[in-house]
Design an enzyme around this catalytic site. Structure first.
Site, PDB file in Angstrom:
ATOM      1  N   SER A  65       0.751 -60.397  55.847  1.00 32.01           N
ATOM      2  CA  SER A  65       0.573 -60.302  57.307  1.00 32.01           C
ATOM      3  C   SER A  65      -0.574 -61.137  57.866  1.00 32.01           C
ATOM      4  O   SER A  65      -0.755 -61.194  59.084  1.00 32.01           O
ATOM      5  CB  SER A  65       0.384 -58.842  57.711  1.00 32.01           C
ATOM      6  OG  SER A  65       1.623 -58.164  57.710  1.00 32.01           O
ATOM      7  N   LYS A  68       0.190 -63.588  60.636  1.00 34.70           N
ATOM      8  CA  LYS A  68       0.165 -63.272  62.068  1.00 34.70           C
ATOM      9  C   LYS A  68      -1.040 -63.891  62.785  1.00 34.70           C
ATOM     10  O   LYS A  68      -1.083 -63.908  64.017  1.00 34.70           O
ATOM     11  CB  LYS A  68       0.186 -61.759  62.265  1.00 34.70           C
ATOM     12  CG  LYS A  68       1.481 -61.095  61.765  1.00 34.70           C
ATOM     13  CD  LYS A  68       1.457 -59.605  62.038  1.00 34.70           C
ATOM     14  CE  LYS A  68       2.757 -58.931  61.627  1.00 34.70           C
ATOM     15  NZ  LYS A  68       2.816 -58.617  60.186  1.00 34.70           N
ATOM     16  N   SER A 123      -0.256 -54.774  63.204  1.00 31.92           N
ATOM     17  CA  SER A 123       0.490 -55.633  62.270  1.00 31.92           C
ATOM     18  C   SER A 123       2.000 -55.392  62.334  1.00 31.92           C
ATOM     19  O   SER A 123       2.699 -55.416  61.315  1.00 31.92           O
ATOM     20  CB  SER A 123      -0.011 -55.413  60.837  1.00 31.92           C
ATOM     21  OG  SER A 123       0.331 -56.521  60.028  1.00 31.92           O
TER      22      SER A 123
END
Length: 450
Positions: A65, A68, A123
């Site tokens: 993640s 991102k 997230s």
């Protein structure tokens, strides 16, 4: 006079040595942060991008993640916070095995601000997908833009296949590349604001009531004797990737460092490694002054001026994060002067730049300016028609040049006029009175009779 000139030379030489002193960062082999479990990490100065230490920073790894970071930064580039976006069924469903999500529904409408906060704080994979689908013609087009942006930032060993970080064998990056993307993202004010939040309240939508999201980045609560606050930014985990964390922290002097730790075995381990890296940086490095306002750099040639050279000084102050151990400083100064500098030059005119470089990376650049007014040569004629070059007053040995006095100019003009008149009178007398004739006809003497 000779003694004064020699003293001035010594002062200038001393100032040059002060600016020209070495200053920079050691290589990764010169320092060690101690016991770090991760086998791939990097620590950089956020302001300059200077690498403070690294290990296997170019080894391919899965970002999970932390992907991102670039998703959010690119969204801020392409969209507006109040822009309304619509979730599709595909965006809501494509979250990966056990992927984080906020349960978006097909047709649900949200602002980009809500989606961005859900992506970076909680997230949420579905929120990242909705951003991608609404900021480009297709989700794949947005992913293509992410890859292009990564290359633009110098992240040459990165390739993304999705906007959320779902595991894919072709979805990879490196610790170094992530540091480049994180450094860029942290220059965006809204991004910085979001990644420091511990929670966020989502607005009511046509699919959900208002709700509060809490951050999944537990490192935000970390404290230390060596840094005063944690500035974000993003954590990530998948089974193939392990635990990843990109973190930033600052101290009271305004020094901010960014750490990237990849592939740890637990959340506790990745947090401990990140803290150890950051503390090492704040213990071993500090903000040092490279150039100060008005600091002498060197003399330069100026065409059409008398004298034909002048000093240039730093226009502004420049500081950089450097090792506390000055023995490890190794800096290069690149001076770039403007082409064909000609008089007149005014005090403060920009005549070039001074760039401080370490290992090919710039620590910063300052303008070089003239420390005084420099006059141009002026062509004049004397009383006899002889061509001379009259110039502005010569530069004094002190920093401030002496200014010409108006009274002295008048006195000089009167003296010149009187001298010219006297010369004309003499010439006239020579032409009128012929001493040769006097010699030829001497005076007669007459005898006086009584």
């Amino acid at each position: 006079m000779k003694k004064c000139l020699f003293t001035a030379f010594l002062i200038i030489l001393s100032a040059l040595c002060a600016v020209g002193g070495q200053a920079a960062s050691p290589s990764a082999n010169d320092v060690s942060p101690g016991n770090i479990s991760s086998t791939s990490y990097i620590l950089i100065d956020a302001a300059s991008g200077l690498v403070l230490c690294e290990k296997n920073a170019d080894r391919k790894a899965y970002p999970a993640s932390t992907t991102k970071i670039l998703t959010g930064a690119l969204a801020l580039e392409k969209g507006e916070l109040d822009q309304m976006m619509t979730a599709t069924a595909a965006a809501a469903a494509d979250i990966g095995p056990d992927g984080m999500n906020i349960g978006l529904k097909s047709g649900e409408k949200l602002s980009m601000q809500d989606l961005l906060n859900a992506t970076l704080i909680y997230s949420a994979n579905d929120a990242a997908n909705v951003l991608a689908e609404n900021l480009a013609a297709t989700r794949q087009d947005f992913i293509d833009m992410m890859n292009a942006k990564a290359k633009e930032l110098g992240a040459a060993n990165t390739h993304f296949t999705n906007a959320s970080g779902i595991h894919d064998a072709e979805h990879y990056t490196t610790a170094r590349d992530l540091s480049l993307m994180a450094r860029y993202a942290m220059t965006l004010p809204e991004f910085r604001k979001i990644v420091t939040k511990s929670s966020y309240t989502m607005s009511k939508t046509n699919g959900h009531e208002a709700r509060q999201l809490r951050t999944v980045n537990k490192f935000l609560k970390e404290t230390s004797d060596y840094f005063t606050r944690v500035d974000g930014i993003k954590s990530g985990f998948t089974s193939p990737a392990g635990w990843d964390l990109v973190s930033a922290a600052s101290n009271d002097s305004g020094m901010q460092l960014i750490a990237v730790v990849l592939g740890d075995h637990s959340e506790k381990e990745v947090d401990a490694d990140s803290k150890a890296l950051l503390e090492f940086g704040f213990k071993s490095y500090s903000v040092q002054t490279l150039a100060d306002v008005g600091q002498y750099v060197q003399n330069i040639s100026i065409s059409g001026a008398e004298p034909d050279s002048a000093a240039v000084v730093a226009e502004t102050k420049l500081s950089a994060v450097l090792p506390n151990d000055q023995g490890k400083w190794d800096i290069k100064k690149n001076i770039q002067l403007n082409s064909d500098i000609k008089a007149p030059v005014k005090k403060g005119d920009v005549l070039g730049t001074l760039d401080f470089v370490v290992g090919g990376a710039s620590l910063g650049k300052v303008n070089l300016v003239s420390d005084r007014d420099i006059g141009a040569k002026v062509v004049a004629y004397t009383t006899f028609g002889t061509k001379t070059e009259n110039t502005a007053p010569k530069l004094q040995e002190s920093v401030t040049p002496a200014q010409p006095s108006a009274g002295k100019d008048v006195q000089q003009a009167v003296i010149c006029a009187r001298t010219g008149i006297a010369i004309l009178v003499i010439l006239f007398a020579v032409l009128i009175i012929n001493p040769g004739k006097r010699a030829k006809y001497p005076k007669r003497r007459y005898k006086i009779r009584y």
